[in-house]
Scaffold this motif. Sequence first.
Motif, mmCIF file in Angstrom:
data_model
loop_
_atom_site.group_PDB
_atom_site.id
_atom_site.type_symbol
_atom_site.label_atom_id
_atom_site.label_comp_id
_atom_site.label_asym_id
_atom_site.label_seq_id
_atom_site.Cartn_x
_atom_site.Cartn_y
_atom_site.Cartn_z
ATOM 1 N N UNK A 179 20.582 -15.144 5.895
ATOM 2 C CA UNK A 179 19.845 -15.492 4.684
ATOM 3 C C UNK A 179 18.486 -14.812 4.762
ATOM 4 N N UNK A 180 18.206 -13.953 3.781
ATOM 5 C CA UNK A 180 16.935 -13.226 3.737
ATOM 6 C C UNK A 180 16.181 -13.639 2.480
ATOM 7 N N UNK A 181 14.988 -14.199 2.642
ATOM 8 C CA UNK A 181 14.176 -14.607 1.489
ATOM 9 C C UNK A 181 12.751 -14.115 1.698
ATOM 10 N N UNK A 182 12.101 -13.787 0.620
ATOM 11 C CA UNK A 182 10.711 -13.342 0.719
ATOM 12 C C UNK A 182 10.125 -13.006 -0.632
ATOM 13 N N UNK A 183 8.807 -12.867 -0.676
ATOM 14 C CA UNK A 183 8.106 -12.510 -1.907
ATOM 15 C C UNK A 183 7.515 -11.117 -1.752
ATOM 16 N N UNK A 184 7.568 -10.354 -2.846
ATOM 17 C CA UNK A 184 7.012 -8.994 -2.873
ATOM 18 C C UNK A 184 6.189 -8.841 -4.163
ATOM 19 N N UNK A 185 5.318 -7.847 -4.162
ATOM 20 C CA UNK A 185 4.410 -7.701 -5.302
ATOM 21 C C UNK A 185 4.902 -6.697 -6.343
ATOM 22 N N UNK A 186 6.120 -6.135 -6.138
ATOM 23 C CA UNK A 186 6.593 -5.130 -7.090
ATOM 24 C C UNK A 186 7.708 -5.653 -7.993
ATOM 25 N N UNK A 187 8.114 -6.904 -7.839
ATOM 26 C CA UNK A 187 9.170 -7.481 -8.674
ATOM 27 C C UNK A 187 8.577 -8.474 -9.656
ATOM 28 N N UNK A 216 0.833 -1.198 0.000
ATOM 29 C CA UNK A 216 0.000 0.000 0.000
ATOM 30 C C UNK A 216 0.866 1.246 0.000
ATOM 31 N N UNK A 217 1.989 1.188 0.688
ATOM 32 C CA UNK A 217 2.881 2.341 0.701
ATOM 33 C C UNK A 217 3.432 2.626 -0.678
ATOM 34 N N UNK A 218 3.785 1.545 -1.374
ATOM 35 C CA UNK A 218 4.371 1.744 -2.696
ATOM 36 C C UNK A 218 3.342 2.319 -3.665
ATOM 37 N N UNK A 219 2.073 2.064 -3.445
ATOM 38 C CA UNK A 219 1.042 2.617 -4.335
ATOM 39 C C UNK A 219 0.766 4.082 -4.030
ATOM 40 N N UNK A 220 1.155 4.577 -2.841
ATOM 41 C CA UNK A 220 0.877 5.964 -2.460
ATOM 42 C C UNK A 220 1.719 6.963 -3.227
ATOM 43 N N UNK A 221 2.762 6.517 -3.906
ATOM 44 C CA UNK A 221 3.634 7.478 -4.586
ATOM 45 C C UNK A 221 2.930 8.134 -5.761
ATOM 46 N N UNK A 222 1.799 7.582 -6.146
ATOM 47 C CA UNK A 222 1.083 8.199 -7.247
ATOM 48 C C UNK A 222 0.531 9.566 -6.843
ATOM 49 N N UNK A 223 0.273 9.771 -5.531
ATOM 50 C CA UNK A 223 -0.337 11.022 -5.059
ATOM 51 C C UNK A 223 0.691 12.085 -4.726
ATOM 52 N N UNK A 226 23.010 -13.490 2.145
ATOM 53 C CA UNK A 226 22.348 -13.986 0.931
ATOM 54 C C UNK A 226 20.937 -13.420 0.904
ATOM 55 N N UNK A 227 20.602 -12.786 -0.206
ATOM 56 C CA UNK A 227 19.293 -12.134 -0.340
ATOM 57 C C UNK A 227 18.575 -12.722 -1.541
ATOM 58 N N UNK A 228 17.316 -13.064 -1.347
ATOM 59 C CA UNK A 228 16.467 -13.541 -2.441
ATOM 60 C C UNK A 228 15.076 -12.942 -2.278
ATOM 61 N N UNK A 229 14.748 -11.996 -3.159
ATOM 62 C CA UNK A 229 13.400 -11.436 -3.244
ATOM 63 C C UNK A 229 12.823 -11.817 -4.597
ATOM 64 N N UNK A 230 11.574 -12.215 -4.627
ATOM 65 C CA UNK A 230 10.973 -12.635 -5.886
ATOM 66 C C UNK A 230 9.507 -12.287 -5.965
ATOM 67 N N UNK A 231 8.918 -12.544 -7.115
ATOM 68 C CA UNK A 231 7.498 -12.242 -7.302
ATOM 69 C C UNK A 231 6.619 -13.100 -6.398
ATOM 70 N N UNK A 232 5.394 -12.663 -6.244
ATOM 71 C CA UNK A 232 4.413 -13.367 -5.410
ATOM 72 C C UNK A 232 4.139 -14.768 -5.954
ATOM 73 N N UNK A 233 3.761 -15.663 -5.029
ATOM 74 C CA UNK A 233 3.302 -16.983 -5.421
ATOM 75 C C UNK A 233 4.332 -18.089 -5.310
#
Length: 984
Positions: A219-227, A168-175, A257-264
């Motif tokens: 080791x940091x892993x996770x999914x995000x909706x902006x990649x 939601x924060x990332x979508x606020x940049x439109x304003x 070690x960092x791994x960020x990827x798309x949702x799902x």
Amino acid sequence: KVRNHSFYPLTFLRLSVVSPAERIRFILGEEDDGPPPPQLFTELDELLAVDGHEMEWKETARWIKFEEKVEKGGERWSKPHVATLSLHSLMELKRCIEKGTIMLDLEASSLQQVVEIITDNQIETGQLNRDLREKVMYTLLRKHRHQTKKSNLRSLADIGKSVSSASRLFSNQENGSPTTAHRNFTSNSLNDFSDKPEKDQLRNKFMKKLPRDAEASNVLVGEVDFLETSFVAFVRLQQAVMLGALTEVPVPTRFLFVLLGPKGKAKSYREIGRAIATLMSDEVFHDIAYKAKDRQDLLAGIEEFLEEVIVLPPGEWDPNIRIEPPKTLPSPDKRKNMYAGLEAPQMNGDAPHDDGGGGGHQVGEELQRTKRFCGGLVLDIKRKLPFFASDFYDALHIQSLSAILFIYLGTVTNAITFGGLLGDATENMQGVLESFLGTALTGAVFCLLAGQPLTILSSTGPVLVFERLLFNFSKDNDFNYLEFRLWIGLWSAFLCLVLVATDASFLVQYFTRFTEEGFSALISFIFIYDAFKKMIKLAHHDPINSDYDPNLITQYDCRCLPGTIRTVFTNVPVNATWASLTRQQCVTYGGELVGEACGYVPDIALMSLILFFGTYICSMALKKFKTSRFFPTKVRKLISDFAIILTILLFCGVDALVGVETPKLIVPSEFKPTSPLRGWFVPPFGGNPWWVYLAALLPALLVTILIFMDQQITAVIVNRKEHKLKKGAGYHLDLFWVAILMIVCSFMGLPWYVAATVISIAHIDSLKMETETSAPGEQPKFLGVREQRVTGIFVFLLTGLSVFMAPILKFIPMPVLYGVFLYMGVASLNGVQFMDRLMLLLMPAKHQPDLIYLRHVPQRRIHLFTFLQVVCLALLWILKSTVAAIIFPVMILALVAVRKAMDYVFSQHDLGYLDDVIPEKDKKKKEDEKKKKHKKKGSIDSEMEFSEYPYHDNVPSIKISMETMEHEPMLGNKSEDTCSKRHF
């Protein structure tokens, strides 16, 4: 050689032409004078929504050696277990390393700096859109919640004021202005992340499991909706840096070690994170990660790991089952040596097996013949002198106190038993007090000045037999026993000094395990046999009434009747009758005790048996208490160290509580010779004819063999390499002081003393050291023995002072001390390969343990070897039980000849696993290996012997000269045949 850093023309070998195995050889074979890479603590953090609305990094697993997961309830850690990975996750990890950002020896001092560098690198290489820079940084700098933290609603609410969720924060940049919003995101995230360790980190008790120089791998892993594509980075910092609250424990971070990827694909990301975390806990990949120069080195490490991985069929095994950590882990040295160009694992004669109970005494400089007068003695003094000061301050540990008390009680019991038997054999010319004084004097001096202070001196059975025969011979021939004994002692000491001067102790190298185990097993069996023998004798003295009939209880009585023989005291006291007298009064006044119950003491034998077996069982249980599941580690260790003392105190209390008159420990209360016919100094002349002084040389030869064999075999057992002694042995110096003390004891009329096998082994067992920091699920590693002189000195000083402690020692029941004897006898048999092979005779093949010699030697040959050892042991037992026990040392010497004859019955291969290889054979084998290596020197693949085919001598290889390789670099573009790899 390839490992030589100064050979710059070979640096092009790091091109793709080099196979993964060769690359690993290059990495692990590099000469590095620095310390070995430190232990790694690896933590897996996943990007999760907290309370359903805020994204944070949540710790979900950790590794030191084994994996620990946060249970689904989120309140506790799982038991440590072997990490099970899917093959797919390892292949995905390999792709991540191939395509992601790899930054080795990065200079950075904070997490924000690291995140900025890897983000900018991804943008420069076109892997990340510049517009997503702030979003990635915001995500990577989110707060980290560790398992030690409890839920904190207030802090989450404060975070929620600025942002309710990342998307939601990332979508606020439109304003508003994108740049301003991005800066706000980063600043908000930085406010969440702490640059300093938090209180929960500093108070974390898990730090006790880590060594002081440990470093962290995060080791940091996770999914995000902006990649749309994965963001992967592997970072090794040039210097380990404390990155604030990033890690559960306050240790500096070296790897990230960092791994960020798309949702799902959250599950896939988690498995990839588990894969890299497991790799970082693997000792071989751990070393590769520290020494890697580029991406290809890391990929080679993954390839090596994949070659060792074992795949389990999915339909035949449940992946949800957690595999318990094994009690013994295979050594990673075998894997490392295959690539580092070192020697392959060798047999028992050369190196100990991890799982074969092997080992032996090392034929080092201690046993080498110098061919100089007193050369070995001088070397022993030079070797031990630098450690003399440390032999005192190394004893400053609570473990030393438990060892002193344990060995003291064993030594006192032995001195009393031996002194009593010696008094009976010599008509008290030597008795209990002489035994106490001799033990205290010789033991204290030996532990203070000898080469191996862990050895405990005591009198032995053959010495007792010799003393009995010598006394009877002197009595029959009207010789002065003590004077005759003095000259035998002087001649024997002189012969021992001659052996010291001529380096005769080098013969010890021929005492292989066959001889050592035969001797130590015999002494252990004697301890066990004597313990039961004393209990049976006690039961005969105070028998249990097995004929008791409850129906005849009215007839069980004991009456005092007037005696038939007239005595001086014919009249009983006034106002008393014969029936009213006590047992002692009845005997005093000449009465007779008549009745079924007169000779029966109901409970002494039974209570003594309870104390005897109770002491043994409780000692064994408390000694093993350190491996139980109860109480913290320090408490378990303390109970285990003081097991014997706690047991003795417990059963002394039980004895006092029950109140049965069991036999107690009785020590002399006056300091004077046992016999009034002798003093504390034996005059050398005047008691015997002059020719007796010369004739004493003949029995002295026998005594010399006895002293040399008893002393040196025990010294060999004490100095075995599985004890990991670091201060060296002193065979010549030990024998020197035994000879000097023999002279002193002969002049004072005290017993002769040599090294006692069972008590010395018990002394070593009570001083064994283990790692204080062991990973969860990992068994503590044996580090060695606390080598010092203090425990032995105090044991013998207390033995000398026991005369003045008689009022305290009289409360200790003898059955309790017999139980300690039984414990020492059984405990000294632990880890003896002979006992393991003896038990194999009673085991079906399918139930036999996985011992190294069972893999390489046919079972019938093992049983034949054991049978021969049993026959030799039986003959020694029969011999020591007869009058011929005086030649017992000679028969032990015969064991060396029997072992030499076995070379014609067994192959050297079989003996290499079942026994130590005799030195000449050992030398020949090593010389042959050196010749093979010398022939291979000069070629580039001279170190490739154990690369791909570690157990084959003739490996097909292609030798290419340096000139050819320099002029034809196109070799790297040619495809390689996987069936016959080229070695460079």
